[in-house]
Design an enzyme around this catalytic site. Structure first.
Site, PDB file in Angstrom:
ATOM      1  N   ASP A   1     -16.259  15.305  -1.546  1.00 38.65           N
ATOM      2  CA  ASP A   1     -16.564  16.287  -2.586  1.00 38.65           C
ATOM      3  C   ASP A   1     -17.255  17.419  -2.166  1.00 38.65           C
ATOM      4  O   ASP A   1     -16.690  18.809  -2.140  1.00 38.65           O
ATOM      5  CB  ASP A   1     -17.267  15.615  -3.776  1.00 38.65           C
TER       6      ASP A   1
ATOM      7  N   ASP B   1     -15.642  21.287  -0.652  1.00 39.83           N
ATOM      8  CA  ASP B   1     -15.954  22.753  -1.258  1.00 39.83           C
ATOM      9  C   ASP B   1     -16.417  23.562  -0.070  1.00 39.83           C
ATOM     10  O   ASP B   1     -16.154  24.929  -0.069  1.00 39.83           O
ATOM     11  CB  ASP B   1     -17.236  22.599  -2.406  1.00 39.83           C
TER      12      ASP B   1
ATOM     13  N   TYR C   1     -20.293   7.518  -7.218  1.00 35.29           N
ATOM     14  CA  TYR C   1     -19.565   8.226  -8.344  1.00 35.29           C
ATOM     15  C   TYR C   1     -19.177   7.192  -9.333  1.00 35.29           C
ATOM     16  O   TYR C   1     -19.021   7.582 -10.620  1.00 35.29           O
ATOM     17  CB  TYR C   1     -18.464   9.143  -8.056  1.00 35.29           C
TER      18      TYR C   1
ATOM     19  N   LYS D   1     -22.576   8.237   7.389  1.00 37.91           N
ATOM     20  CA  LYS D   1     -24.208   8.618   7.452  1.00 37.91           C
ATOM     21  C   LYS D   1     -24.786   7.152   7.941  1.00 37.91           C
ATOM     22  O   LYS D   1     -25.534   6.388   7.368  1.00 37.91           O
ATOM     23  CB  LYS D   1     -24.878   8.796   6.264  1.00 37.91           C
TER      24      LYS D   1
ATOM     25  N   ASP E   1     -23.904  15.152   8.076  1.00 38.04           N
ATOM     26  CA  ASP E   1     -24.756  16.517   8.407  1.00 38.04           C
ATOM     27  C   ASP E   1     -24.146  17.194   9.328  1.00 38.04           C
ATOM     28  O   ASP E   1     -23.995  18.543   9.285  1.00 38.04           O
ATOM     29  CB  ASP E   1     -26.315  15.937   8.465  1.00 38.04           C
TER      30      ASP E   1
HETATM   31  C1  IPM Z   1     -14.040  17.623  -7.683  1.00 37.42           C
HETATM   32  C2  IPM Z   1     -14.904  17.911  -8.664  1.00 37.42           C
HETATM   33  C3  IPM Z   1     -15.256  16.608  -9.434  1.00 37.42           C
HETATM   34  C4  IPM Z   1     -15.466  15.469  -8.525  1.00 37.42           C
HETATM   35  C5  IPM Z   1     -16.256  16.774 -10.693  1.00 37.42           C
HETATM   36  C6  IPM Z   1     -15.833  17.872 -11.717  1.00 37.42           C
HETATM   37  C7  IPM Z   1     -16.309  15.286 -11.381  1.00 37.42           C
HETATM   38  O1  IPM Z   1     -16.189  18.493  -8.040  1.00 37.42           O
HETATM   39  O2  IPM Z   1     -12.852  17.542  -8.083  1.00 37.42           O
HETATM   40  O3  IPM Z   1     -14.352  18.003  -6.566  1.00 37.42           O
HETATM   41  O4  IPM Z   1     -16.608  15.132  -8.220  1.00 37.42           O
HETATM   42  O5  IPM Z   1     -14.655  14.799  -7.981  1.00 37.42           O
HETATM   43 MG    MG Z   2     -15.956  18.843  -5.995  1.00 35.16          MG
END
Ligand code: IPM
Ligand code: MG
Length: 357
Positions: A247, A251, A142, A191, A223
């Site tokens: 990240d 989620d 990133y 990985k 994975d």
């Molecule tokens: C998070 C979000 C951010 C990230 C984005 C919006 C840049 O997805 O905080 O997880 O990737 O860190």
């Molecule tokens: Mg995120």
């Protein structure tokens, strides 16, 4: 005590959910005798509209002068066509980096009352789960070199991942320390069968593991980790991983708790100043409609009390209030699923939490 908090509401549902967290902090202040002083600064799309850039220098300065930072969310369709450098999301990466917040703690815990809201089968979540993802936040792909060039098939874009030993060591120590405070089990996700950065990551983690003999340490490929999370999330205590893998996995883990609207986060560096934000985005589709789930932001405020201010009784008080509200069957729309429960608004959820403090 007086605490100065920089308030970055951001875009979409950001203003609604941060308003909830502010109300909760003010109630805590009144109950426990603290004073929280909030100073708003712009970030993301609203900052682009008002000041022409997603992360104005004034915002960075304001955060640096504060004791801690509370953030809502950034981004929205209005700014989606801007070039990468000018997008609202760039501000989020920028502020994390400017404040030196390389450790991102993302706890994913199943509230017993929400067991039915988890997409996993009842028997898989019968024993619940309580895991912590420690995501490296200011390095990796990133933040790596990127651009466009001409390749074998013509125009191509590229992003690069780089990790130094120093970056891996500091996130590794943070993760081992977190594990020592919990169940003393740590899994590092990489990985290493493909990526050179992962091989350095793994080698460095193994070296650190020798200094934490009490921590039961293991490695997983990303994975496999993604699969293990849905197969048996209860097997995990602490997971440490790179910026991008963290990240994605956070989620995934959030949805296992019933909704991404439940997951808080703390971003920390080498001082007590942290930045606290829900892991979800700005949800432009429901923005301004009083429908958002404020719990992730409220729980982020609790993390601020715990990690930046050392106020653990106050943090416990917020977490218990959220728990009791869920036990009472109060749900925002993201949490009702097929329960037949009539969902409440963001403001009604906030009022319910306040009534439990
Ligand atoms: C998070 C979000 C951010 C990230 C984005 C919006 C840049 O997805 O905080 O997880 O990737 O860190
Ligand atoms: Mg995120």
């Amino acid at each position: 005590m007086n605490y100065r908090i920089a308030l970055l509401k951001g875009d979409g549902i950001g203003p609604e959910i941060t308003e909830s967290a502010v109300a909760v902090l003010e109630r805590i202040g009144a109950r426990f005798g603290h004073h929280f002083q909030f100073t708003p600064y712009m970030i993301g799309g609203c900052a682009i509209d008002a000041q022409g850039e997603p992360l104005p220098a004034q915002t960075v300065r304001g955060c640096l002068e504060s004791d801690s930072v509370l953030l809502g969310a950034v981004g929205g369709p209005k700014w989606d066509d801007l070039p990468g450098e000018k997008r609202p999301e760039k501000a989020l990466l920028g502020i994390r980096s400017a404040l030196g917040l390389y450790t991102n703690l993302r706890p994913a815990k199943l509230f017993p009352a929400l067991r039915g809201a988890s997409p996993l089968r009842a028997e898989t979540v019968a024993a619940g789960f309580d895991l912590l993802i420690v995501r490296e936040l200011t390095g990796g792909i990133y933040f790596g070199d990127r651009g466009y060039r001409t390749g074998k098939y013509g125009e191509e874009a590229y992003d690069t991942e780089a990790y130094s030993v120093t970056e891996i060591e500091r996130i590794g120590h943070a993760a081992f320390r977190a594990a020592m405070q919990r169940q003393k089990r740590l899994v590092s996700v990489d990985k290493a069968n493909v990526l050179e950065t992962s091989r350095l990551w793994r080698k460095t983690m193994h070296r650190l593991a020798e200094s934490y003999p009490e921590v039961e340490y293991g490695d997983l490929f990303v994975d496999n980790a993604a699969m293990q999370l849905v197969r048996n999330p209860g097997q995990f205590d602490v997971i440490v991983t790179s910026n991008m893998f963290g990240d994605i996995l956070s989620d995934e883990a959030s949805q296992l708790t019933g909704s991404i609207g439940m997951l808080a986060s703390a971003s920390l560096g080498s001082t007590t100043r942290g930045m606290y934000e829900p892991i979800h985005g700005s949800a432009p589709d429901i923005a301004g409609k009083d429908l958002a789930n404020p719990i992730a932001t409220v729980l982020s405020a609790a993390m601020m009390l715990r990690y930046s201010f050392g106020l653990s009784a106050e943090a416990d008080c917020i977490e218990q209030a959220v728990n009791r509200v869920l036990e009472r069957g109060i749900r925002t729309a993201d949490l009702t699923g097929d329960t037949g429960i009539e969902p409440v608004s963001c403001s009604a959820m906030t009022a319910a939490i306040l009534s439990e403090i």
